[in-house]
Enzyme design. Sequence first.
Site, PDB file in Angstrom:
ATOM      1  N   GLU A 202       0.807  -1.222   0.000  1.00  0.00           N
ATOM      2  CA  GLU A 202       0.000   0.000   0.000  1.00  0.00           C
ATOM      3  C   GLU A 202       0.843   1.277   0.000  1.00  0.00           C
ATOM      4  O   GLU A 202       0.654   2.164   0.842  1.00  0.00           O
ATOM      5  CB  GLU A 202      -0.967  -0.009   1.185  1.00  0.00           C
ATOM      6  CG  GLU A 202      -1.951  -1.174   1.140  1.00  0.00           C
ATOM      7  CD  GLU A 202      -2.989  -1.149   2.267  1.00  0.00           C
ATOM      8  OE1 GLU A 202      -2.784  -0.387   3.236  1.00  0.00           O
ATOM      9  OE2 GLU A 202      -3.978  -1.885   2.173  1.00  0.00           O
ATOM     10  N   GLU A 322      -5.652  -8.671   0.250  1.00  0.00           N
ATOM     11  CA  GLU A 322      -6.486  -8.291   1.399  1.00  0.00           C
ATOM     12  C   GLU A 322      -7.879  -7.991   0.874  1.00  0.00           C
ATOM     13  O   GLU A 322      -8.027  -7.312  -0.142  1.00  0.00           O
ATOM     14  CB  GLU A 322      -5.958  -7.037   2.120  1.00  0.00           C
ATOM     15  CG  GLU A 322      -4.622  -7.184   2.807  1.00  0.00           C
ATOM     16  CD  GLU A 322      -4.216  -5.898   3.542  1.00  0.00           C
ATOM     17  OE1 GLU A 322      -5.112  -5.053   3.819  1.00  0.00           O
ATOM     18  OE2 GLU A 322      -3.024  -5.729   3.815  1.00  0.00           O
TER      19      GLU A 322
END
Length: 734
Positions: A202, A322
């Site tokens: 991320e 995720e």
Amino acid sequence: MGLKYLHIACGMLCLAIGAKAQVRVDINLDLKHQVGQIDQFDRNKFVAIHANTTEREWDGDNFTTDLRNDFLNGYDVYLGRDTGGISWALNSNTDEDPARPGFADPAGIESYGTTVKNNYAAQTSWHPYEDRNDQILAAQLHPFWPDGQETNRGWAFSEADTEAEPFGTATGEYMGRYIRDSYGTGGTTGAKKPLYVEVINEPLWHLVDFGTDEPEKIFRFHNAVADQIRKYNDDVLIGGFCTAFPDHENRGFAQWNERWKLFMDMSGDKMDYWTIHLYDFPSINNGKQRYRKGSNMEATFDLMEQYSYMQFGEVKPFMISEYGAQMHDYFGAWSPYRDWLHLKSVNSMMMQFMERANIINKTLNFLPVKAEWGTNGVDDTYNHRLMRKADEPQAYTGEWVYSDMVKTYQLWSEVKGTRVDSYATSLDLLVDAYVDGKTAYVILNNLKFEAVQIELNALGLSTAVVEETDLKHLYLEGQVPVLEQSNQQGLPEAVSLESEATMILKLTLNEAPSIDQTSVETKYYATDYLQEIHANEPLTFTISGVQLGDHGEAMLRLGLGRAHGKSLVPTVLVNGFALDVPVDFRGDDQADRDSFFGVIEIPVPYQQLQNSNEVKVTFADEGGHLSSVAMQVYGFSREVDRSNPVLGLEDKIASTSLQMKVYPNPSFDSVRLEVAPDFVGGQWQIMTLSGQVAQEAKIDQEVMLVDASVLPSGVYLIRVSNQGEVLTRKLVLK
């Protein structure tokens, strides 16, 4: 573990004789459904947890003496992702190369790698789980991002950016050497090498959204790191850029252009797959609901798929490392309801991932084992945990027991087999089916916020007979998720599926059905994408190379990004043939999102398709974008009859407080239109199924008489709108 067990002869899940089902489901047990080259349910891809075999959180004061065995073997669950091991090794056990400032010491990496392998070899209780762990290795932001932040050993990666040393080279060399030196081939040689590597977790969330770096710099970093990893490892697959929130539609798709499109343009040649993280926000800012499950997730995938195909001649696979829900309004103490918010998203998303089995590497329910690193006492527990303390929420004491999050794995514990054809008459009902010998599994997921009645049609049985049905139904009862189990003789004619619930029916047959027919699904993409919408100006696309047979079905998929209140029902022509465009689409109306971004799915008569197809799309109003265009084609080896065509003329109601009534319906001339006060001052329209406006006027009172006598007999849509809120009903004129 909070399961309910029932035994019913016909029981509560069956409708009364003569009752009409809201949705019909067809299962053709003789018709193998193949997507690309994939026709088997792969538990490794879809029934997995965000964890690694070696994590110490599996150990401790658990309700069972062997949690790994109880969970992984007991529910047939796969692993995993590791974002901590490589970070720990760098931070605490790796020194700087004395000859090359900013680079890790190769001898130190190799020495520590030997220690890691020896430690693993000694932990023989881990070895039986190796085949459940084709691991994803991911680096965390720090200390891997070169910005001067030092490791615990007092040094930082080189920030050089030259032709000889592109930015990120030192990070990539460390990762490449670590992967090579810290893994074996399993057992006493050390843990198996990770199959997948994500360059960094991320990065744009940290460095751009909450930092001052530019995406271009981060993508150059990906290139350098990938080159170095491959220098030391030719047997791992590398991907990026681990998007936290892929909001492609933001700022009129400027975010798409500045991020994912730029990444594919700059780094796509060096990436083996694309990594994204997908989260629903089921309760944020005091109850607002912002979902990805449903049409939004379809549009997110379709845009990336189409551009990948346009750039590289292939749809590179996805890694969903995720996914689930973020429960913003429920930070604090654990509750069963908080777990439900995640559970319901996981099950819906999983079924949408399964539709893309040919372009999915792996999907990971974001669920750490205990997440003690994110918990600060009973009133501040981490939202995502497989395990909780037995005395929660009263006290952070007691042994470790399963949270309600385990119910996803209990629900899916048995599913396996060959995928067979399945079909639902509503886009809000996700359905899939598999056959394993004399057992069939039918999976139903409800995207609606209300219960639905489902009529079941088991077809293609030949001489096989359903002797018994075991049902698992995961739903919310009060504030508690319940996994209810029941059993009955034969196949139920119908079942009731609760709001946002999932049901798996296990059918036991007297003999294995003969799966001797095929349905081959292929997705074809247009040569153009992301076009601005201008009122009454046709957008023209070409979809070529479509392979056709004697029997089949087709679905045109249009990705739309539009402001709320804009039409989602364009006029669509395929090879000059006007399509009936549904009002319905998957999932909610996205009212709490800043704008609508979703896919509308339009049935196309198979006989209208050609090898090369022209698609013309026209909107009556201005604004927004048509983001993606694709044709989903199913080639059947035999003729397939469906219960009903997918016209999907179901209501998309923006708020349960808003109401609309049209009566009499059917009508011969005029109808009475009754709306809630919210719509007074807005507009009503009568539209054809293709989106043409036949009549319209201002809504000047709550009850109005609408004269429709001038319109030809037929099926229409009557729509009311005001300040971004839209309601639609079907209207039949005789």
